[in-house]
Design an enzyme around this catalytic site. Sequence first.
Site, PDB file in Angstrom:
ATOM      1  N   ASP A  99       0.791  -1.238   0.000  1.00  0.00           N
ATOM      2  CA  ASP A  99       0.000   0.000   0.000  1.00  0.00           C
ATOM      3  C   ASP A  99       0.814   1.274   0.000  1.00  0.00           C
ATOM      4  O   ASP A  99       0.356   2.327   0.452  1.00  0.00           O
ATOM      5  CB  ASP A  99      -0.919  -0.004   1.221  1.00  0.00           C
ATOM      6  CG  ASP A  99      -0.151  -0.226   2.520  1.00  0.00           C
ATOM      7  OD1 ASP A  99       1.077  -0.019   2.518  1.00  0.00           O
ATOM      8  OD2 ASP A  99      -0.779  -0.591   3.532  1.00  0.00           O
ATOM      9  N   GLU A 121      -0.203  -9.098  -0.839  1.00  0.00           N
ATOM     10  CA  GLU A 121      -0.811  -8.486   0.351  1.00  0.00           C
ATOM     11  C   GLU A 121      -2.009  -7.620  -0.055  1.00  0.00           C
ATOM     12  O   GLU A 121      -2.136  -6.456   0.327  1.00  0.00           O
ATOM     13  CB  GLU A 121       0.208  -7.678   1.175  1.00  0.00           C
ATOM     14  CG  GLU A 121      -0.225  -7.442   2.615  1.00  0.00           C
ATOM     15  CD  GLU A 121       0.773  -6.610   3.417  1.00  0.00           C
ATOM     16  OE1 GLU A 121       0.685  -5.389   3.394  1.00  0.00           O
ATOM     17  OE2 GLU A 121       1.655  -7.224   4.055  1.00  0.00           O
ATOM     18  N   HIS A 211       6.299   5.558  12.817  1.00  0.00           N
ATOM     19  CA  HIS A 211       6.669   6.394  11.662  1.00  0.00           C
ATOM     20  C   HIS A 211       5.504   6.883  10.815  1.00  0.00           C
ATOM     21  O   HIS A 211       5.702   7.633   9.878  1.00  0.00           O
ATOM     22  CB  HIS A 211       7.592   5.597  10.734  1.00  0.00           C
ATOM     23  CG  HIS A 211       6.882   4.459  10.057  1.00  0.00           C
ATOM     24  ND1 HIS A 211       6.777   3.221  10.626  1.00  0.00           N
ATOM     25  CD2 HIS A 211       6.207   4.386   8.896  1.00  0.00           C
ATOM     26  CE1 HIS A 211       6.098   2.430   9.828  1.00  0.00           C
ATOM     27  NE2 HIS A 211       5.726   3.110   8.785  1.00  0.00           N
ATOM     28  N   ARG A 213       2.591   8.488   8.624  1.00  0.00           N
ATOM     29  CA  ARG A 213       2.315   9.891   8.294  1.00  0.00           C
ATOM     30  C   ARG A 213       1.194  10.469   9.148  1.00  0.00           C
ATOM     31  O   ARG A 213       1.264  11.613   9.570  1.00  0.00           O
ATOM     32  CB  ARG A 213       1.946  10.029   6.810  1.00  0.00           C
ATOM     33  CG  ARG A 213       3.167  10.272   5.952  1.00  0.00           C
ATOM     34  CD  ARG A 213       2.834  10.299   4.475  1.00  0.00           C
ATOM     35  NE  ARG A 213       4.059  10.045   3.721  1.00  0.00           N
ATOM     36  CZ  ARG A 213       4.754  10.960   3.073  1.00  0.00           C
ATOM     37  NH1 ARG A 213       4.352  12.204   3.065  1.00  0.00           N
ATOM     38  NH2 ARG A 213       5.868  10.635   2.433  1.00  0.00           N
ATOM     39  N   HIS A 244      13.187   5.637  12.551  1.00  0.00           N
ATOM     40  CA  HIS A 244      12.961   5.734  11.102  1.00  0.00           C
ATOM     41  C   HIS A 244      13.740   6.927  10.535  1.00  0.00           C
ATOM     42  O   HIS A 244      13.963   7.903  11.224  1.00  0.00           O
ATOM     43  CB  HIS A 244      11.449   5.919  10.897  1.00  0.00           C
ATOM     44  CG  HIS A 244      10.972   5.706   9.490  1.00  0.00           C
ATOM     45  ND1 HIS A 244      11.161   6.628   8.482  1.00  0.00           N
ATOM     46  CD2 HIS A 244      10.271   4.697   8.923  1.00  0.00           C
ATOM     47  CE1 HIS A 244      10.618   6.195   7.374  1.00  0.00           C
ATOM     48  NE2 HIS A 244      10.068   5.015   7.597  1.00  0.00           N
TER      49      HIS A 244
HETATM   50  C1  UD1 Z   1       6.672   4.948   3.480  1.00  0.00           C
HETATM   51  C2  UD1 Z   1       5.265   4.518   3.083  1.00  0.00           C
HETATM   52  C3  UD1 Z   1       4.548   3.874   4.261  1.00  0.00           C
HETATM   53  C4  UD1 Z   1       5.375   2.774   4.890  1.00  0.00           C
HETATM   54  C5  UD1 Z   1       6.765   3.313   5.217  1.00  0.00           C
HETATM   55  C6  UD1 Z   1       7.613   2.180   5.729  1.00  0.00           C
HETATM   56  C7  UD1 Z   1       4.160   5.951   1.426  1.00  0.00           C
HETATM   57  C8  UD1 Z   1       3.373   7.171   1.208  1.00  0.00           C
HETATM   58  N1  UD1 Z   1       4.505   5.687   2.692  1.00  0.00           N
HETATM   59  O1  UD1 Z   1       6.514   5.985   4.437  1.00  0.00           O
HETATM   60  O2  UD1 Z   1       3.336   3.324   3.793  1.00  0.00           O
HETATM   61  O3  UD1 Z   1       4.751   2.367   6.067  1.00  0.00           O
HETATM   62  O4  UD1 Z   1       7.358   3.848   4.029  1.00  0.00           O
HETATM   63  O5  UD1 Z   1       8.718   2.628   6.426  1.00  0.00           O
HETATM   64  O6  UD1 Z   1       4.484   5.265   0.500  1.00  0.00           O
HETATM   65  N2  UD1 Z   1      14.175   8.490   4.384  1.00  0.00           N
HETATM   66  C9  UD1 Z   1      15.558   8.416   4.283  1.00  0.00           C
HETATM   67  N3  UD1 Z   1      16.112   7.192   4.031  1.00  0.00           N
HETATM   68  C10 UD1 Z   1      15.372   6.056   3.889  1.00  0.00           C
HETATM   69  C11 UD1 Z   1      13.991   6.143   4.002  1.00  0.00           C
HETATM   70  C12 UD1 Z   1      13.393   7.371   4.242  1.00  0.00           C
HETATM   71  O7  UD1 Z   1      16.252   9.401   4.413  1.00  0.00           O
HETATM   72  O8  UD1 Z   1      15.946   4.987   3.670  1.00  0.00           O
HETATM   73  C13 UD1 Z   1      13.560   9.804   4.682  1.00  0.00           C
HETATM   74  C14 UD1 Z   1      13.582  10.755   3.477  1.00  0.00           C
HETATM   75  O9  UD1 Z   1      13.786  12.058   3.945  1.00  0.00           O
HETATM   76  C15 UD1 Z   1      12.157  10.628   2.938  1.00  0.00           C
HETATM   77  C16 UD1 Z   1      11.372  10.450   4.225  1.00  0.00           C
HETATM   78  O10 UD1 Z   1      12.178   9.615   5.024  1.00  0.00           O
HETATM   79  O11 UD1 Z   1      11.753  11.761   2.187  1.00  0.00           O
HETATM   80  C17 UD1 Z   1      10.004   9.856   4.073  1.00  0.00           C
HETATM   81  O12 UD1 Z   1      10.017   8.685   3.256  1.00  0.00           O
HETATM   82  P1  UD1 Z   1       8.654   8.263   2.478  1.00  0.00           P
HETATM   83  O13 UD1 Z   1       8.908   7.007   1.730  1.00  0.00           O
HETATM   84  O14 UD1 Z   1       8.125   9.412   1.723  1.00  0.00           O
HETATM   85  O15 UD1 Z   1       7.624   8.016   3.638  1.00  0.00           O
HETATM   86  P2  UD1 Z   1       7.631   7.006   4.847  1.00  0.00           P
HETATM   87  O16 UD1 Z   1       7.062   7.749   5.998  1.00  0.00           O
HETATM   88  O17 UD1 Z   1       8.947   6.363   4.978  1.00  0.00           O
HETATM   89  N1  UDP Z   2      12.044  -3.363  10.617  1.00  0.00           N
HETATM   90  C1  UDP Z   2      13.407  -3.420  10.352  1.00  0.00           C
HETATM   91  N2  UDP Z   2      14.257  -2.613  11.067  1.00  0.00           N
HETATM   92  C2  UDP Z   2      13.830  -1.743  12.007  1.00  0.00           C
HETATM   93  C3  UDP Z   2      12.424  -1.672  12.257  1.00  0.00           C
HETATM   94  C4  UDP Z   2      11.568  -2.485  11.535  1.00  0.00           C
HETATM   95  O1  UDP Z   2      13.847  -4.184   9.508  1.00  0.00           O
HETATM   96  O2  UDP Z   2      14.639  -1.052  12.609  1.00  0.00           O
HETATM   97  C5  UDP Z   2      11.140  -4.238   9.843  1.00  0.00           C
HETATM   98  C6  UDP Z   2      10.063  -4.960  10.609  1.00  0.00           C
HETATM   99  O3  UDP Z   2      10.522  -6.202  11.103  1.00  0.00           O
HETATM  100  C7  UDP Z   2       8.992  -5.154   9.537  1.00  0.00           C
HETATM  101  C8  UDP Z   2       9.185  -3.967   8.628  1.00  0.00           C
HETATM  102  O4  UDP Z   2      10.435  -3.393   8.957  1.00  0.00           O
HETATM  103  O5  UDP Z   2       9.246  -6.313   8.760  1.00  0.00           O
HETATM  104  C9  UDP Z   2       8.086  -2.980   8.810  1.00  0.00           C
HETATM  105  O6  UDP Z   2       8.397  -1.836   8.092  1.00  0.00           O
HETATM  106  P1  UDP Z   2       7.817  -0.429   8.475  1.00  0.00           P
HETATM  107  O7  UDP Z   2       7.432  -0.443   9.905  1.00  0.00           O
HETATM  108  O8  UDP Z   2       8.829   0.572   8.013  1.00  0.00           O
HETATM  109  O9  UDP Z   2       6.564  -0.288   7.518  1.00  0.00           O
HETATM  110  P2  UDP Z   2       5.037  -0.787   7.626  1.00  0.00           P
HETATM  111  O10 UDP Z   2       5.021  -2.242   7.846  1.00  0.00           O
HETATM  112  O11 UDP Z   2       4.405   0.003   8.716  1.00  0.00           O
HETATM  113  O12 UDP Z   2       4.475  -0.373   6.295  1.00  0.00           O
END
Ligand code: UD1
Ligand code: UDP
Length: 384
Positions: A99, A121, A211, A213, A244
């Site tokens: 998603d 999923e 984490h 939004r 995160h």
């Molecule tokens: C995204 C997904 C969310 C998922 C989450 C898992 C969307 C809209 N959201 O949210 O569904 O639960 O990933 O973690 O698709 N960033 C880094 N390095 C990384 C990852 C993120 O610097 O490796 C920072 C960047 O500044 C980036 C910000 O995190 O712009 C947000 O990342 P983004 O993918 O937009 O949203 P998430 O909150 O991570």
């Molecule tokens: N996870 C990880 N390292 C961490 C925290 C979580 O590998 O420090 C794993 C966790 O076991 C799970 C996945 O990340 O498999 C969940 O991802 P996240 O919480 O970022 O996204 P969501 O599932 O909420 O979309």
Amino acid sequence: MGNPLHAMVVFGTRPEAIKMAPLVLELQRSAAFKTSVCVTAQHREMLDQVLTLFSIKPDFDLNIMQSGQTLAEITTRALTGLEHVFREAKPDLVFVHGDTTTTFAGALAAYYSQIPVGHVEAGLRTGRKYAPFPEELNRKLTGAITDLHFAPTDTARENLLRENIPADDIFVTGNTVIDALKVTVRPDYCFTRQELNNLRKDRRLLLVEAHRRENLGEPMEAICRGLRRIVTDHPDIEIVFPVHKNPAVREPVYRHLSGMERVHLIEPLDVADFHNLMQKCTLLLTDSGGVQEEAPALGRPVLVLREVTERPEAVAAGTVALVGVNEQQIVGSASRLLNDQTAYLKMATAVNPYGDGNASARIAAAVCWRYGLTDVRPADYQPQ
Ligand code: UD1
Ligand code: UDP
């Protein structure tokens, strides 16, 4: 046998990577498929951790991540990049997962290129447009485009049937995260992050991940205040919080919790470290989706820092409880479990509504059946 079916697996964030890695490995093992991987890299470091662990080398890497990216920016960069990749690689089938914005952009780009879509999923729903935001709409819109729906549970299948998806297009497979968990969790596991091997055995461990939004802003502030109170009230508690990479998460978390004795704010863990730390902890507090599926299988109680969940199975089984994002409720729920052994043991029961570790094999078998490569439709997953 004719030409192998070219299956392209598209993902971009940490959770998609963790849950798609077992499928990539499964498809690569099968002679029926030519497998390619395209990452949008909506996440960078958190994605690369998973690629390294599972030794997956993407064939295409769009490298779209920017700090503080907006939803529209992710969508347009992913959509345009994927259009070019699909034009060049011409896959027969595109797999997307879950998603995220990558999921939706991947499905839409495949539709524009008239390539069938398999959604892994599929069918999770809260029924509330903004909870979680934007994931609820991402998965609904992806579902409208999808040709093959791989629902992890019967509840997810029912959700899809209610949206008039033909029953024949839905396969109940279990969640591929359980396939991953079977590989990562080991009784003799030694953490790559040395400080985790040195955690004190006489303290109880609370593992935290938050984490989402819709929790940014006041909810995240309330979560952090709650964590401060929990650790202050319980001198034998230690918190590990892999924070995160999102700057909008890191700012409040470090402002409230850095420098506190018995609170370890650390960088995101690689998934093997995280899964094995889950196995060692007393309690999880999280708004993560994936963690709600993994913890029940490991017999670890989870307090979910959200108002609703699209994963009702573990709530029904009693291992997961929704506590919302109110400071008082978070502190109250955690304290009850930490102080009341009976309440704790009632929740700390290993149940596994999410899979038997064979979800990827079922998905591959379903595709083979749909494309006429085998005669037998795989049986739906049933929890034991
Ligand atoms: C995204 C997904 C969310 C998922 C989450 C898992 C969307 C809209 N959201 O949210 O569904 O639960 O990933 O973690 O698709 N960033 C880094 N390095 C990384 C990852 C993120 O610097 O490796 C920072 C960047 O500044 C980036 C910000 O995190 O712009 C947000 O990342 P983004 O993918 O937009 O949203 P998430 O909150 O991570
Ligand atoms: N996870 C990880 N390292 C961490 C925290 C979580 O590998 O420090 C794993 C966790 O076991 C799970 C996945 O990340 O498999 C969940 O991802 P996240 O919480 O970022 O996204 P969501 O599932 O909420 O979309």
